[in-house]
Structure formats: structure tokens, C-alpha cells
Design a protein around this motif. Sequence first.
Motif, PDB file in Angstrom:
ATOM      1  N   GLU A   1     -10.908 -10.025  -1.137  1.00 43.61           N
ATOM      2  CA  GLU A   1     -11.398  -8.700  -1.148  1.00 43.61           C
ATOM      3  C   GLU A   1     -13.042  -8.312  -1.414  1.00 43.61           C
ATOM      4  N   ARG A   2     -13.494  -9.535  -2.008  1.00 44.98           N
ATOM      5  CA  ARG A   2     -15.118  -9.727  -1.879  1.00 44.98           C
ATOM      6  C   ARG A   2     -15.586  -9.733  -0.318  1.00 44.98           C
ATOM      7  N   THR A   3     -14.916 -10.630   0.288  1.00 39.07           N
ATOM      8  CA  THR A   3     -15.277 -10.707   1.678  1.00 39.07           C
ATOM      9  C   THR A   3     -15.171  -9.327   2.313  1.00 39.07           C
ATOM     10  N   ILE A   4     -14.095  -8.845   2.462  1.00 38.47           N
ATOM     11  CA  ILE A   4     -13.761  -7.735   3.210  1.00 38.47           C
ATOM     12  C   ILE A   4     -14.613  -6.767   2.863  1.00 38.47           C
ATOM     13  N   ARG A   5     -14.975  -6.404   1.376  1.00 40.04           N
ATOM     14  CA  ARG A   5     -15.743  -5.243   1.203  1.00 40.04           C
ATOM     15  C   ARG A   5     -17.131  -5.247   1.614  1.00 40.04           C
TER      16      ARG A   5
ATOM     17  N   LEU B   1      -7.207  -2.114   5.593  1.00 46.03           N
ATOM     18  CA  LEU B   1      -5.803  -1.277   5.521  1.00 46.03           C
ATOM     19  C   LEU B   1      -4.987  -2.421   4.861  1.00 46.03           C
ATOM     20  N   SER B   2      -4.536  -2.423   3.632  1.00 44.32           N
ATOM     21  CA  SER B   2      -3.501  -3.234   2.839  1.00 44.32           C
ATOM     22  C   SER B   2      -2.162  -2.809   2.940  1.00 44.32           C
ATOM     23  N   ASN B   3      -1.051  -3.504   2.915  1.00 37.57           N
ATOM     24  CA  ASN B   3       0.255  -3.078   2.701  1.00 37.57           C
ATOM     25  C   ASN B   3       0.913  -4.408   1.731  1.00 37.57           C
ATOM     26  N   GLU B   4       0.763  -4.406   0.661  1.00 36.16           N
ATOM     27  CA  GLU B   4       1.357  -5.644  -0.206  1.00 36.16           C
ATOM     28  C   GLU B   4       2.040  -5.136  -1.308  1.00 36.16           C
ATOM     29  N   GLY B   5       2.758  -5.917  -2.018  1.00 37.87           N
ATOM     30  CA  GLY B   5       3.350  -5.856  -3.116  1.00 37.87           C
ATOM     31  C   GLY B   5       2.690  -5.235  -4.349  1.00 37.87           C
ATOM     32  N   CYS B   6       3.163  -4.132  -5.125  1.00 40.28           N
ATOM     33  CA  CYS B   6       2.328  -3.573  -6.042  1.00 40.28           C
ATOM     34  C   CYS B   6       1.577  -4.169  -6.706  1.00 40.28           C
ATOM     35  N   GLY B   7       1.789  -5.433  -7.146  1.00 41.85           N
ATOM     36  CA  GLY B   7       0.905  -6.177  -8.215  1.00 41.85           C
ATOM     37  C   GLY B   7      -0.219  -7.326  -7.424  1.00 41.85           C
ATOM     38  N   VAL B   8      -0.026  -7.437  -6.088  1.00 40.99           N
ATOM     39  CA  VAL B   8      -0.781  -8.484  -5.523  1.00 40.99           C
ATOM     40  C   VAL B   8      -2.364  -8.390  -5.418  1.00 40.99           C
ATOM     41  N   VAL B   9      -2.865  -7.097  -5.201  1.00 40.46           N
ATOM     42  CA  VAL B   9      -4.227  -6.751  -5.039  1.00 40.46           C
ATOM     43  C   VAL B   9      -4.644  -6.247  -6.540  1.00 40.46           C
ATOM     44  N   GLU B  10      -5.222  -6.989  -7.245  1.00 35.96           N
ATOM     45  CA  GLU B  10      -5.458  -6.384  -8.577  1.00 35.96           C
ATOM     46  C   GLU B  10      -6.266  -5.073  -8.780  1.00 35.96           C
ATOM     47  N   SER B  11      -7.312  -5.022  -7.887  1.00 43.19           N
ATOM     48  CA  SER B  11      -7.924  -3.626  -7.892  1.00 43.19           C
ATOM     49  C   SER B  11      -7.043  -2.438  -7.499  1.00 43.19           C
ATOM     50  N   VAL B  12      -6.162  -2.841  -6.323  1.00 43.96           N
ATOM     51  CA  VAL B  12      -5.426  -1.589  -6.157  1.00 43.96           C
ATOM     52  C   VAL B  12      -4.293  -1.218  -7.211  1.00 43.96           C
TER      53      VAL B  12
ATOM     54  N   ALA C   1      -4.541  -1.710 -10.444  1.00 50.14           N
ATOM     55  CA  ALA C   1      -5.272  -0.739 -11.430  1.00 50.14           C
ATOM     56  C   ALA C   1      -5.264   0.629 -11.283  1.00 50.14           C
ATOM     57  N   GLN C   2      -5.202   0.972 -10.184  1.00 51.32           N
ATOM     58  CA  GLN C   2      -5.253   2.341  -9.937  1.00 51.32           C
ATOM     59  C   GLN C   2      -3.821   3.327  -9.597  1.00 51.32           C
ATOM     60  N   LEU C   3      -2.711   2.600  -9.604  1.00 56.27           N
ATOM     61  CA  LEU C   3      -1.334   3.009  -9.457  1.00 56.27           C
ATOM     62  C   LEU C   3      -0.981   3.937 -10.454  1.00 56.27           C
ATOM     63  N   PRO C   4      -0.265   5.032  -9.984  1.00 54.20           N
ATOM     64  CA  PRO C   4       0.328   6.041 -11.041  1.00 54.20           C
ATOM     65  C   PRO C   4       1.473   5.393 -11.760  1.00 54.20           C
ATOM     66  N   THR C   5       1.801   4.164 -11.382  1.00 53.17           N
ATOM     67  CA  THR C   5       3.019   3.579 -12.211  1.00 53.17           C
ATOM     68  C   THR C   5       2.730   2.209 -12.296  1.00 53.17           C
ATOM     69  N   PRO C   6       2.691   1.485 -13.341  1.00 57.45           N
ATOM     70  CA  PRO C   6       2.275   0.128 -13.414  1.00 57.45           C
ATOM     71  C   PRO C   6       3.202  -0.804 -12.342  1.00 57.45           C
ATOM     72  N   ALA C   7       2.572  -1.745 -11.887  1.00 58.51           N
ATOM     73  CA  ALA C   7       3.234  -2.428 -11.053  1.00 58.51           C
ATOM     74  C   ALA C   7       4.285  -3.171 -11.504  1.00 58.51           C
TER      75      ALA C   7
ATOM     76  N   VAL D   1      -8.217   1.981  -1.790  1.00 60.55           N
ATOM     77  CA  VAL D   1      -7.590   3.103  -2.571  1.00 60.55           C
ATOM     78  C   VAL D   1      -6.329   3.423  -2.205  1.00 60.55           C
ATOM     79  N   PRO D   2      -5.471   3.221  -3.401  1.00 56.99           N
ATOM     80  CA  PRO D   2      -3.862   3.538  -2.844  1.00 56.99           C
ATOM     81  C   PRO D   2      -3.529   4.724  -2.638  1.00 56.99           C
ATOM     82  N   LEU D   3      -2.774   4.850  -1.503  1.00 61.36           N
ATOM     83  CA  LEU D   3      -2.227   5.948  -0.918  1.00 61.36           C
ATOM     84  C   LEU D   3      -0.839   6.402  -1.257  1.00 61.36           C
ATOM     85  N   ALA D   4      -0.123   5.122  -1.171  1.00 60.84           N
ATOM     86  CA  ALA D   4       1.480   5.583  -0.997  1.00 60.84           C
ATOM     87  C   ALA D   4       2.280   4.210  -1.329  1.00 60.84           C
TER      88      ALA D   4
END
Length: 328
Positions: A263-267, A274-285, A287-293, A307-310
Motif C-alpha cells: 500500500e505504501r508503494t502503490i500510493r 483498484l483492489s478487490n480483496e476480502g473485507c479484512g485484507v487491506v487494513e485501511s480499506v 477501517a472505512q467499511l459500513p459493516t465490520p469486516a 476508498v471502498p466502493l462496494a
Amino acid sequence: MDRETTAGRYRRFAEFEARGSSSCYELWTLGIASDRRLLSLIDRLPVEKRQPNLVLAAARYLGVAEASFPEFRDWVFQHWDAVAQVVMTRRTQTNEVGRAAVLVPALAQLAGSLALIEVGASAGLCLYPDLFSYHYDDRDVLHPAGGASGVRLWCATSGKPPIPDRLPEVVWRAGVDSNPLDANDADEMRWLECLTWPGQPERLRRLREAVAISRSRPVDVVSGDLNETVAELVDAAPQGATVVVFHSAVLAYLSTDERRRFERTIRGLPCHWLSNEGCGVVESVAAQLPTPAQNTPGRFVVALDGVPLAYAGAHGQTLDWFRRAASP
């Protein structure tokens, strides 16, 4: 994951991943979760090699038939040494092209022609989102510029995702994987087919169609560590293109420290992420979810630039949109 028992891992797979998708895998993994002898064999494998999908695919690669759990269990006991050998030499490089259906609405938020870079690309089959056909809720249909594709993806949606009127233009594509697979290698493609679950003929069909596309329009997937190689690929992208680094069901195989490093590298690179991972995989994502991972087992989350979208189905079969994308 390391703290989870093997029985719990297989039971969770049965209840939250296989159920409703593969009755055979649900039956087998529920059986394994309650079979002490089978569990003791699997526990001899390294923790990272005990994945249900890997062990079951190895058995199918060696010829186990779709059968009752007792028949499956007896077969595994008889062939365990061969199964363990395949497990130790193979990886779960599923290369599920269905996940492109949940990425296209996010890609549509970006301006200009795209240069796509996939990390954890396997055989690179997901690098062709502009060459697939999409059916959203059986009504929204998107086809490539040249007409309907042999790869047809179906995705049920909620939350009104921004389905585009046309597919993005991709002018360049590349990938990196620690063990790239060759679409022209029949044995490696048979392995990918074994990673497709029993009872899912449509997944198998579209995999074969995607392989055909890859063979006709080969893309460069380099061998390397994603953290070491991604900057080189971004730098190699053509000037003037909108560079997008994407990945799907990849970062879960990295350690927590490696994920944070990625994440540090890509930023710090001139690209979109663009990421599509399990809900708890990327910590910063997470932390922003409407439902706990932890309350969304078996689901993925699509995020653009962190920024989580869906929420998304693990194989791209569903997309539950909850946030507008950030401005490109």
C-alpha cells in the motif's frame, strides 16, 4: 488465519463460500471438518498449503470423481501421498475472470485510455476486461467494440452501481506474478480448470474462452515479487495513458507487513489503485467499511485509490454498491 483450526477453516469454506455455489465442495468440506483422520493428514501440510480450494483441486487434478463424502474420503486416503505432492508444487492461481464484472464500474470512473497492470496476474486472463461481455441484472448488457464476446459475465447488483454505457479503452496491459502461468501450456491450463469448482459449468466455459482470448492476444506477465516489480511496470506504461494497478484475491497471500508495504508503494506511484480483496485484507480499506469486516464472511470489497466502493461476491457474481467513487 494461522490461528484458525483446520476444521474451522474447512467449515467456514463450506458455509460461506461453497454453499450455494458448489454442493459438491460444500459436502466435502463439511465432511472434512468433522473427520479427524483427514484433518490429521491436512495438518501435516504447511499452514499456507491447507487451503480447501488447493487441497480439493489437487485431488481433482489427480482424478477424484464427484462423489459422496465417504467415497471422496476413501479415495483421498488411498492417494494422499500424490495429493500432498501436488499441493506442495501448485498454488491457488484461480484467475477468475468473473471478477472483471465488479471492476468495470470502478474502471468507468477513470478518464482517458487505460494502461492496466495486474499484480498476482496468474496467466493474465483478467487483463482483458474490455474484451468480455457483461450482463448486469439480466438487463444491462455491455459488449466489446467488436461485438459480443465468448466470455459472458453475469452479475447481480444493488445500490445502483455506475454501469457505463461502453467499456473502457485499454491501450496497454501487463502483469506480474511470482509464478506466471502460460496460457499455451496445456497442463497449466488443466490446473486452472481444476481450480474451478464442481457444478459450475459456466465458470469452466468462460475460463476456456478467456484462455482463447489470451492465446490470440498474448500479454506480458513477468515473473517477480509484486512489491519489487510494480514500480517498474508503472514506469513502463505508455505516456498519456491512465495507469491502473489492480489486483483481486491476491493480497491475502501476503503477510501483514508485505500488504502494508504494498500500500505504501502503490500510493507513491503515478497510478490509480483498484483492489478487490476480502473485507479484512487491506487494513485501511477495512477501517472505512459500513459493516465490520468480521461480519461479512465470504465477501470481497472493491476499492478505488483506497476508498471502498462496494461489496462483491467472491467470483464476481454480485456487486452491492454503497459509495460513489472518488474523482479521477
